[in-house]
Motif scaffolding. Sequence first.
Motif, PDB file in Angstrom:
ATOM      1  N   PHE A 195       0.828  -1.199   0.000  1.00 23.93           N
ATOM      2  CA  PHE A 195       0.000   0.000   0.000  1.00 23.93           C
ATOM      3  C   PHE A 195       0.869   1.258   0.000  1.00 23.93           C
ATOM      4  O   PHE A 195       0.523   2.270  -0.629  1.00 23.93           O
ATOM      5  CB  PHE A 195      -0.933   0.021   1.212  1.00 23.93           C
ATOM      6  CG  PHE A 195      -2.059  -0.971   1.129  1.00 23.93           C
ATOM      7  CD1 PHE A 195      -2.521  -1.427  -0.084  1.00 23.93           C
ATOM      8  CD2 PHE A 195      -2.656  -1.448   2.292  1.00 23.93           C
ATOM      9  CE1 PHE A 195      -3.559  -2.341  -0.161  1.00 23.93           C
ATOM     10  CE2 PHE A 195      -3.700  -2.363   2.231  1.00 23.93           C
ATOM     11  CZ  PHE A 195      -4.145  -2.810   1.000  1.00 23.93           C
ATOM     12  N   GLN A 198       2.097   1.883  -3.455  1.00 18.31           N
ATOM     13  CA  GLN A 198       0.987   2.338  -4.289  1.00 18.31           C
ATOM     14  C   GLN A 198       0.653   3.801  -4.008  1.00 18.31           C
ATOM     15  O   GLN A 198       0.392   4.580  -4.928  1.00 18.31           O
ATOM     16  CB  GLN A 198      -0.248   1.461  -4.042  1.00 18.31           C
ATOM     17  CG  GLN A 198      -0.123   0.051  -4.571  1.00 18.31           C
ATOM     18  CD  GLN A 198      -1.364  -0.782  -4.290  1.00 18.31           C
ATOM     19  OE1 GLN A 198      -2.241  -0.376  -3.543  1.00 18.31           O
ATOM     20  NE2 GLN A 198      -1.420  -1.966  -4.873  1.00 18.31           N
ATOM     21  N   TYR A 199       0.670   4.170  -2.734  1.00 17.43           N
ATOM     22  CA  TYR A 199       0.355   5.550  -2.358  1.00 17.43           C
ATOM     23  C   TYR A 199       1.403   6.520  -2.895  1.00 17.43           C
ATOM     24  O   TYR A 199       1.070   7.583  -3.431  1.00 17.43           O
ATOM     25  CB  TYR A 199       0.260   5.650  -0.842  1.00 17.43           C
ATOM     26  CG  TYR A 199      -0.106   7.026  -0.338  1.00 17.43           C
ATOM     27  CD1 TYR A 199      -1.234   7.688  -0.819  1.00 17.43           C
ATOM     28  CD2 TYR A 199       0.677   7.657   0.625  1.00 17.43           C
ATOM     29  CE1 TYR A 199      -1.570   8.949  -0.362  1.00 17.43           C
ATOM     30  CE2 TYR A 199       0.354   8.926   1.082  1.00 17.43           C
ATOM     31  CZ  TYR A 199      -0.768   9.564   0.588  1.00 17.43           C
ATOM     32  OH  TYR A 199      -1.096  10.819   1.038  1.00 17.43           O
ATOM     33  N   SER A 202       1.135   7.106  -6.620  1.00 12.73           N
ATOM     34  CA  SER A 202      -0.078   7.810  -7.054  1.00 12.73           C
ATOM     35  C   SER A 202      -0.057   9.288  -6.668  1.00 12.73           C
ATOM     36  O   SER A 202      -0.992  10.022  -6.991  1.00 12.73           O
ATOM     37  CB  SER A 202      -1.321   7.152  -6.435  1.00 12.73           C
ATOM     38  OG  SER A 202      -1.322   7.296  -5.016  1.00 12.73           O
ATOM     39  N   ASP A 203       1.025   9.728  -6.004  1.00 17.41           N
ATOM     40  CA  ASP A 203       1.116  11.100  -5.528  1.00 17.41           C
ATOM     41  C   ASP A 203       2.332  11.792  -6.144  1.00 17.41           C
ATOM     42  O   ASP A 203       3.465  11.334  -5.983  1.00 17.41           O
ATOM     43  CB  ASP A 203       1.216  11.117  -3.999  1.00 17.41           C
ATOM     44  CG  ASP A 203       1.139  12.519  -3.415  1.00 17.41           C
ATOM     45  OD1 ASP A 203       2.173  13.212  -3.426  1.00 17.41           O
ATOM     46  OD2 ASP A 203       0.050  12.897  -2.952  1.00 17.41           O
ATOM     47  N   LYS A 254      -1.799  -3.035  -8.202  1.00 17.71           N
ATOM     48  CA  LYS A 254      -1.731  -1.715  -8.832  1.00 17.71           C
ATOM     49  C   LYS A 254      -2.267  -1.784 -10.236  1.00 17.71           C
ATOM     50  O   LYS A 254      -2.050  -2.735 -10.922  1.00 17.71           O
ATOM     51  CB  LYS A 254      -0.273  -1.216  -8.843  1.00 17.71           C
ATOM     52  CG  LYS A 254      -0.140   0.179  -9.394  1.00 17.71           C
ATOM     53  CD  LYS A 254       1.282   0.656  -9.242  1.00 17.71           C
ATOM     54  CE  LYS A 254       1.497   1.956 -10.018  1.00 17.71           C
ATOM     55  NZ  LYS A 254       0.609   3.004  -9.636  1.00 17.71           N
TER      56      LYS A 254
END
Length: 254
Positions: A195, A198-199, A202-203, A254
């Motif tokens: 996670f 992935q975070y 995505s930022d 993802k």
Amino acid sequence: MNKIKIKYLLAILIAFIAIDILVRIYYCRGIYLVFNSQEFNNLATPLISFFGFIGLIITARIALNQFKLQLSVNYFEYYQNVTIKILTENTFSISTLELLDFVSYVHGRHIDLLKFPSYWDDLKRFKSGENIYSAGRDYDLILGQVRLFRTKLGLLLKRYELLIVEIKNHKYLDNSHKDILFRELFDNQILNYIFGLQYIESDKELMEIVENLYIAFMPYSKEMLPFFDDTFYDLRKLVTENVEFKKYLEGNDK
């Protein structure tokens, strides 16, 4: 009772019925049963021995299965204790849960480094190919903390890799026990790492940290100096490229 055991019992029952019919046909004469003990013993003794041998085999198989099950239980308890121990570890005042929360950590260190313009000047020169050393610089105390955190995190991720492969290939662990171990390991630890990546990815702001956070500046081993080097993603490759682990990542890919 499983289907295999039911089939065994049915086969034995049918065999006994067939033997009973054959014995009755052989010994019955008209209305009365004519019994010859010698002939009966000649027929019954090998049959009794045969079924005794079959019973011995079934007993041995049951005992072997029980032994395998107990062995699997022992290994299951061992690996369960290993995963719990990893989760609850705390060395150098850094716990496993803090290591798995690496997103918050790198964000905080990035904010700290923003206070040192010299870091960003050296980073730019370092990326352009100049021989830059971070040792002795005013920001190196922060990088020292980052190096310690990254070293411990790297060791943790490698332990996960080795543990997953070891459990997966263990020949004495029952598949149901493997499933429980993997679910506990993924739910409580591995997914935190997945996670987190992935975070970050995505930022946009966090991706800039990936590009700019280094553990040191040295003119050699440059590929080892970014916080997020190639080895950081090895664990994700292991669990996402193996179809056996897909069910533990369902809805989280993802």
